[in-house]
Design an enzyme around this catalytic site. Sequence first.
Site, PDB file in Angstrom:
ATOM      1  N   ARG A 133      39.166  44.703  36.605  1.00 26.12           N
ATOM      2  CA  ARG A 133      39.870  45.933  36.997  1.00 26.12           C
ATOM      3  C   ARG A 133      39.807  47.013  35.929  1.00 26.12           C
ATOM      4  NH1 ARG A 133      44.799  44.371  40.633  1.00 26.12           N
ATOM      5  NH2 ARG A 133      45.933  45.839  39.355  1.00 26.12           N
ATOM      6  N   ARG A 216      47.269  33.452  36.383  1.00 29.60           N
ATOM      7  CA  ARG A 216      45.963  34.101  36.282  1.00 29.60           C
ATOM      8  C   ARG A 216      45.383  33.853  34.907  1.00 29.60           C
ATOM      9  NH1 ARG A 216      45.799  39.853  39.165  1.00 29.60           N
ATOM     10  NH2 ARG A 216      43.818  38.962  39.733  1.00 29.60           N
ATOM     11  N   ASP A 327      48.486  51.088  47.565  1.00 27.09           N
ATOM     12  CA  ASP A 327      49.573  50.111  47.499  1.00 27.09           C
ATOM     13  C   ASP A 327      50.936  50.738  47.783  1.00 27.09           C
ATOM     14  OD1 ASP A 327      47.873  48.034  46.937  1.00 27.09           O
ATOM     15  OD2 ASP A 327      48.992  47.338  45.175  1.00 27.09           O
ATOM     16  N   ALA A 340      42.725  46.130  47.431  1.00 31.37           N
ATOM     17  CA  ALA A 340      42.036  47.262  46.820  1.00 31.37           C
ATOM     18  C   ALA A 340      41.060  47.881  47.815  1.00 31.37           C
ATOM     19  CB  ALA A 340      41.313  46.814  45.552  1.00 31.37           C
TER      20      ALA A 340
END
Length: 438
Positions: A133, A216, A327, A340
């Site tokens: 990202r 993550r 979002d 996204a």
Amino acid sequence: MSPTEPPQAVPFHIAIVGGGIAGLITAIGILRYNIPITIYEAAAHFGEIGAGVSIGPNAGRALELISPDVARAFDICRTDNQWESHRRNFFTCRVGDARKADKDGFVKPGVKVGDALFTTPFKVEGKSGGVHRAHFLDELVKQVPDGVAKFGKRLDKYSEAEDGSGDVVLHFHDGTTAQHTAVIACDGIKSRSREILLGKDDPAASAVFSGKYCYRGLIPMEEATALLGEEVAANSNMFFGYHGHMLTFPIEKGKTMNVVAFASKEQWEDSKWVVSTTKEEMVADFDGWGSHVHKILKAIQKPDIWALFYHPRCHTFYKGRICLLGDAAHATTPHHGAGAGMCIEDALIMSCLANEAKSVQDLEKAFTAFDEVRRPRSQKNVIESKQAGMLYDFELEGDDLDKVEKNFTTRMDWIWGFDIVAQVEEAKKLFHEVKAKI
Ligand SMILES: Cc1cc2nc3c(=O)[nH]c(=O)nc-3n(C[C@H](O)[C@H](O)[C@H](O)COP(=O)(O)OP(=O)(O)OC[C@H]3O[C@@H](n4cnc5c(N)ncnc54)[C@H](O)[C@@H]3O)c2cc1C
Ligand SMILES: *[C@@H]1O[C@H](CO)[C@@H](O)[C@H](O)[C@H]1NC(C)=O
């Protein structure tokens, strides 16, 4: 209009609040038509957390339509599955949870825990892949001319201008204000604009906890290959289990393996949505899972926990001259890998509509058309993405692997196979119909 034509003297100046993926791509899309905009970003500079995000073929096609430059930015950052035979696959699906196995380790005849069960091919044209990202954002920032973005501008509230113009005045936390014809609010899942637009009493005004959270992490590819073998490490995989699943995919041109491991709980009590944890706690959360999943978990250095929130369905994306996008409009759980992508589709539709607008009044009509075409699709994704999380966690079709396969191999068709060109045309048509009515 082709971008090489001289600037059109449009009688409006649009504000974009928030400079994430949605705000930046919308800005680039609109600027291409020489329409003046200013981006107001709360942070001191553009920035993103360093995690992987996967972009489907529908979004890949939308990026090419927004501009060759954003498509190039995606190409620079994009990482496909590394093996040609896996290139056009979303995931290779496996069972990761050893509790699904019989006493000999089989989850179905001939297939053991960790073995490939089935794949989910994209089926359609369009570039796809994972991006880091932060890197993608950096590439996008290069395409925003100097002076367009103002930093340290946290939006607090909106008011109507007192000069009778109907303009929106943006009030920032630092005490300053700015006046614009209209606002495209891209302020993300914790959107202040959404709260203002829908009203605090609307249960859809803020995001709610989805019942899932995730760990993550990133693992250097050499280490991942040593642990898992090249085929697993270099291509995307999903490991199913009871009330949890894990996914891995290559990012950074195959230099890094991105890992996301999902688990379930009823409530999220912490006021923070990202909290740090220890490796021991993370591993304990996957007690009973097989060796693939455990090897991967143990290789994650500093795991973070992310609580997964989403926006309940709201009745509108716009009010007057303020419109939610990305979002802020439809934050979703990540189980379709399409959040996204929906932001990117939004950006294409909004920039095409902005290009149709020739007067101040036209902007509101553009927002009406945007709302009408974008709301059903993006909200459907929010609902079905949550359902997908349950599917992977054996909560939708149970642990019946044939049913899980049947469901998974068709559930993404309407997302990936979407005809965005037709939606651009539909949006323009609606815009001109609304225009004719008033
Ligand atoms: C764990 C996780 C995994 C995901 N995985 C995927 C995936 O695989 N595929 C996929 O397609 N999507 C994925 N997503 C979703 C995707 O990351 C988001 O949909 C996308 O990043 C949203 O972009 P945005 O610009 O709308 O919002 P954001 O990126 O949140 O940007 C909002 C911006 O607005 C700024 N801002 C906020 N408030 C204000 C204010 N009041 N005033 C001014 N500025 C403000 C913020 O600083 C920020 O820069 C995932 C999300 C999560 C949480
Ligand atoms: C997946 O399963 C759910 C629940 O049974 C069902 O509602 C949905 O239609 C299924 N989707 C597909 C594509 O099979």
